[in-house]
Design a protein around this motif. Structure first.
Motif, mmCIF file in Angstrom:
data_model
loop_
_atom_site.group_PDB
_atom_site.id
_atom_site.type_symbol
_atom_site.label_atom_id
_atom_site.label_comp_id
_atom_site.label_asym_id
_atom_site.label_seq_id
_atom_site.Cartn_x
_atom_site.Cartn_y
_atom_site.Cartn_z
ATOM 1 N N THR A 65 0.808 -1.211 0.000
ATOM 2 C CA THR A 65 0.000 0.000 0.000
ATOM 3 C C THR A 65 0.841 1.260 0.000
ATOM 4 O O THR A 65 0.295 2.355 0.020
ATOM 5 N N ALA A 66 2.148 1.082 -0.006
ATOM 6 C CA ALA A 66 3.023 2.248 0.082
ATOM 7 C C ALA A 66 3.816 2.435 -1.185
ATOM 8 O O ALA A 66 4.149 1.490 -1.857
ATOM 9 N N SER A 67 4.127 3.662 -1.508
ATOM 10 C CA SER A 67 5.054 3.929 -2.599
ATOM 11 C C SER A 67 6.458 3.776 -2.076
ATOM 12 O O SER A 67 6.688 3.738 -0.876
ATOM 13 N N VAL A 68 7.428 3.726 -2.985
ATOM 14 C CA VAL A 68 8.816 3.608 -2.565
ATOM 15 C C VAL A 68 9.213 4.789 -1.725
ATOM 16 O O VAL A 68 9.929 4.672 -0.741
ATOM 17 N N LEU A 102 -1.852 7.168 -2.619
ATOM 18 C CA LEU A 102 -0.862 8.233 -2.720
ATOM 19 C C LEU A 102 -0.896 8.902 -4.085
ATOM 20 O O LEU A 102 -0.908 10.123 -4.199
ATOM 21 N N ASP A 103 -0.894 8.107 -5.138
ATOM 22 C CA ASP A 103 -0.824 8.635 -6.496
ATOM 23 C C ASP A 103 -2.185 8.607 -7.164
ATOM 24 O O ASP A 103 -2.914 7.624 -7.079
ATOM 25 N N SER A 104 -2.518 9.692 -7.825
ATOM 26 C CA SER A 104 -3.774 9.777 -8.559
ATOM 27 C C SER A 104 -3.475 9.955 -10.038
ATOM 28 O O SER A 104 -2.486 10.593 -10.416
ATOM 29 N N ALA A 105 -4.353 9.403 -10.850
ATOM 30 C CA ALA A 105 -4.141 9.468 -12.295
ATOM 31 C C ALA A 105 -4.079 10.907 -12.795
ATOM 32 O O ALA A 105 -3.348 11.218 -13.746
ATOM 33 N N TRP A 242 4.252 13.041 0.905
ATOM 34 C CA TRP A 242 5.173 13.329 -0.195
ATOM 35 C C TRP A 242 5.082 12.204 -1.218
ATOM 36 O O TRP A 242 4.709 11.085 -0.887
ATOM 37 N N ASN A 243 5.386 12.500 -2.455
ATOM 38 C CA ASN A 243 5.415 11.451 -3.483
ATOM 39 C C ASN A 243 6.796 11.281 -4.111
ATOM 40 O O ASN A 243 6.984 10.442 -4.982
ATOM 41 N N VAL A 244 7.747 12.082 -3.664
ATOM 42 C CA VAL A 244 9.139 11.928 -4.097
ATOM 43 C C VAL A 244 10.032 12.064 -2.871
ATOM 44 O O VAL A 244 9.870 13.004 -2.091
ATOM 45 N N SER A 245 10.960 11.131 -2.694
ATOM 46 C CA SER A 245 11.890 11.186 -1.566
ATOM 47 C C SER A 245 13.313 11.396 -2.065
ATOM 48 O O SER A 245 13.741 10.770 -3.028
ATOM 49 N N ALA A 246 14.025 12.280 -1.377
ATOM 50 C CA ALA A 246 15.433 12.517 -1.720
ATOM 51 C C ALA A 246 16.324 11.382 -1.249
ATOM 52 O O ALA A 246 17.480 11.288 -1.667
ATOM 53 N N GLY A 247 15.826 10.530 -0.376
ATOM 54 C CA GLY A 247 16.623 9.407 0.112
ATOM 55 C C GLY A 247 17.710 9.812 1.079
ATOM 56 O O GLY A 247 18.690 9.080 1.267
ATOM 57 N N ASP A 248 17.529 10.970 1.734
ATOM 58 C CA ASP A 248 18.604 11.449 2.609
ATOM 59 C C ASP A 248 18.506 10.929 4.037
ATOM 60 O O ASP A 248 19.158 11.459 4.934
ATOM 61 N N TYR A 311 -1.496 21.326 -5.340
ATOM 62 C CA TYR A 311 -2.143 20.011 -5.419
ATOM 63 C C TYR A 311 -1.744 19.233 -4.170
ATOM 64 O O TYR A 311 -0.564 19.099 -3.849
ATOM 65 N N VAL A 312 -2.743 18.738 -3.446
ATOM 66 C CA VAL A 312 -2.472 18.120 -2.142
ATOM 67 C C VAL A 312 -2.105 16.653 -2.313
ATOM 68 O O VAL A 312 -2.894 15.865 -2.843
ATOM 69 N N VAL A 313 -0.909 16.302 -1.869
ATOM 70 C CA VAL A 313 -0.432 14.927 -1.914
ATOM 71 C C VAL A 313 -0.645 14.299 -0.542
ATOM 72 O O VAL A 313 -0.025 14.708 0.442
#
Length: 322
Positions: A65-68, A102-105, A242-248, A311-313
């Motif tokens: 159910t989770a994004s990366v 998390l993600d919408s079309a 968030w839908n993008v992670s910097a991986g920090d 746009y609300v993520v």
């Protein structure tokens, strides 16, 4: 040939036969040992492969159910998770009407779309905050800082600088302590009021945006996260995942890792809310901001601070929680 000579020859012949049998036995023993070892290696290899496959499948199921980007759990200010009982959200009572996605079309990037990128920092204000602000000012870029409280008062000027330079200041809890924030609904509500009052008193700005420590899909809260979303809704506060992670949060990450992670993520969306971290251990993140801005400029991304038009993520869609 004499009888003695015949006897000696026969003894030598028998000796050679015995030696031959011994050699054959040794060779056979070695061959059998090698065969058994080979079979054992094959069996062990197959077993390891099967176990790895099972572990992988279990991990996929756990994170289905989770994004990366949301698979990373944020650390507390001390760099260590509080000792909290992890709870399985699947076992919690959930409202059937609540949408978790998390993600919408409608946010998928298509050729010709303008990429909007929101750099957001889960922030423990300090030395690196100033360095990040310096770089943002150099490029006239505005970002969003989800700040925690500072009981010492030593960084009051940093909070004020965030506001003065046109960035969005938002809430990330006062204590940044998972065991305190997620102890109960009342504990969450009290912490929320504390950070809101602190920001208002320190900067003169009433914050309107919030980020849950660990995100809205964390597996740490002792309280159903739907109930905490209701608290925010009642106070007309918008929360952001968030839908993008910097991986920090990874060990030994580099500035290049931050840039590559973000650029590969924002390629997918019209609106990207990028998770970055800012505390005393994140000098590499501060160093990555300049090359990251340049890389985003190279793909013609529009870098913006969160506001009412963003746009609300969200993982838990707040407007579906009643």
């Amino acid at each position: 040939m004499s009888t003695n000579e015949d006897s000696a020859v026969e003894q030598q012949r028998q000796k050679r036969k015995r030696i031959g049998r011994i050699k054959t036995g040794i060779v056979m023993t070695i061959a059998i040992w090698m065969l058994v070892s080979l079979i054992a290696i094959i069996v062990l290899t197959v077993t390891v492969v099967r176990l790895n496959s099972r572990v992988y499948k279990m991990e996929l199921k756990q994170n289905s159910t989770a994004s990366v980007q949301l698979s990373e759990t944020e650390s507390t200010g001390s760099g260590e998770l509080d000792s909290v009982l992890l709870q399985d959200h699947d076992a919690q009572i959930q409202s059937e009407n609540v949408i978790r996605e998390l993600d919408s079309a409608d946010n998928a990037y298509s050729k010709g779309d303008t990429r909007k990128v929101y750099l957001t920092f889960d922030c423990v204000p300090g030395e690196n905050t100033a360095a990040i602000l310096d770089t943002l000012a150099k490029y006239n870029i505005k970002a969003t800082f989800f700040v925690v409280g500072d009981a010492s008062g030593e960084n009051a000027q940093i909070y004020q600088r965030i506001v003065n330079e046109g960035h969005t200041i938002a809430m990330h809890s006062f204590s940044n302590s998972y065991s305190d924030v997620y102890k109960s609904k009342d504990a969450f509500t009290n912490d929320l009021k504390q950070i809101s009052d602190y920001i208002s008193k320190t900067t003169g700005v009433t914050p309107k945006y919030y980020r849950f420590p660990g995100g809205s899909m964390n597996r740490i809260s002792n309280v159903n996260m739907d109930e905490l979303v209701k608290v925010l809704n009642s106070d007309k506060i918008t929360y952001f995942d968030w839908n993008v992670s910097a991986g920090d949060t990874s060990a030994d990450y580099t500035a290049d890792d931050v840039v590559n992670n973000v650029i590969s993520g924002v390629q997918n969306y019209k609106t990207s809310v990028v998770l970055l971290h800012d505390d005393s251990n994140k000098s590499t993140t501060a160093e990555a901001i300049e090359p990251l801005i340049e890389a985003l400029n190279n793909i013609s991304a529009e870098i913006l601070p969160i506001d009412e038009n963003t746009y609300v993520v969200q993982y838990i869609k707040a407007d579906t929680v009643e």
